[in-house]
Motif scaffolding. Sequence first.
Motif, PDB file in Angstrom:
ATOM      1  N   HIS A  56       0.922  -1.147   0.149  1.00 45.53           N
ATOM      2  CA  HIS A  56       0.011   0.012  -0.063  1.00 45.53           C
ATOM      3  C   HIS A  56       0.738   1.293   0.001  1.00 45.53           C
ATOM      4  O   HIS A  56       0.366   2.277  -0.731  1.00 45.53           O
ATOM      5  N   ALA A  57       1.996   1.176   0.720  1.00 45.92           N
ATOM      6  CA  ALA A  57       2.885   2.318   0.692  1.00 45.92           C
ATOM      7  C   ALA A  57       3.355   2.619  -0.697  1.00 45.92           C
ATOM      8  O   ALA A  57       3.498   3.904  -1.156  1.00 45.92           O
ATOM      9  N   ARG A  58       3.859   1.589  -1.584  1.00 52.68           N
ATOM     10  CA  ARG A  58       4.306   1.836  -2.752  1.00 52.68           C
ATOM     11  C   ARG A  58       3.073   2.417  -3.610  1.00 52.68           C
ATOM     12  O   ARG A  58       3.353   3.349  -4.485  1.00 52.68           O
ATOM     13  N   ALA A  59       1.881   1.998  -3.589  1.00 50.51           N
ATOM     14  CA  ALA A  59       0.644   2.470  -4.182  1.00 50.51           C
ATOM     15  C   ALA A  59       0.632   3.984  -3.947  1.00 50.51           C
ATOM     16  O   ALA A  59       0.045   4.952  -4.603  1.00 50.51           O
ATOM     17  N   VAL A  60       0.485   4.467  -2.722  1.00 44.82           N
ATOM     18  CA  VAL A  60       0.361   5.900  -2.186  1.00 44.82           C
ATOM     19  C   VAL A  60       1.412   6.669  -2.724  1.00 44.82           C
ATOM     20  O   VAL A  60       1.449   7.851  -2.977  1.00 44.82           O
ATOM     21  N   ALA A  61       2.596   6.286  -2.631  1.00 40.95           N
ATOM     22  CA  ALA A  61       3.761   6.887  -2.981  1.00 40.95           C
ATOM     23  C   ALA A  61       3.657   7.064  -4.704  1.00 40.95           C
ATOM     24  O   ALA A  61       3.992   8.134  -5.149  1.00 40.95           O
TER      25      ALA A  61
END
Length: 128
Positions: A56-61
């Motif tokens: 999810h962090a990768r998607a938000v980034a």
Amino acid sequence: MSDTYTVIYDPHGLVDAELPLDRAPYEALVTAVLAWKEPNLTPRDYEQIVLQLTGHARAVAADVQRHAAALPKNDGRGALAEVVLREATGRLSQPIQGTAHCAQNRARLVRALYERLDRLTEPLPAAT
């Protein structure tokens, strides 16, 4: 389970751009993980939580990057977004560990990325 997979050719990231982030469940997960005092989970459970938060962090980034790239060059919010994205890249490059500490670090990262995304998407105050 099959050993085959499909590769999607998407050089401009249009597939990701069209999929809205499902924010509420991840914010709830972040809140729960950051509230841990002395959790008693197995290393495998921690790893699964870390994997969820990492993805999810990768998607938000990626979302932060898209919004920052759309800003005018003289908008300071873009520069701040780049700082947060560099920090995120460094933190995401760290190996996943099956610990509460690792899970909480990833939760903090997701929270920081959402804070930056909110600042990028909020309207600027009117000049007086």
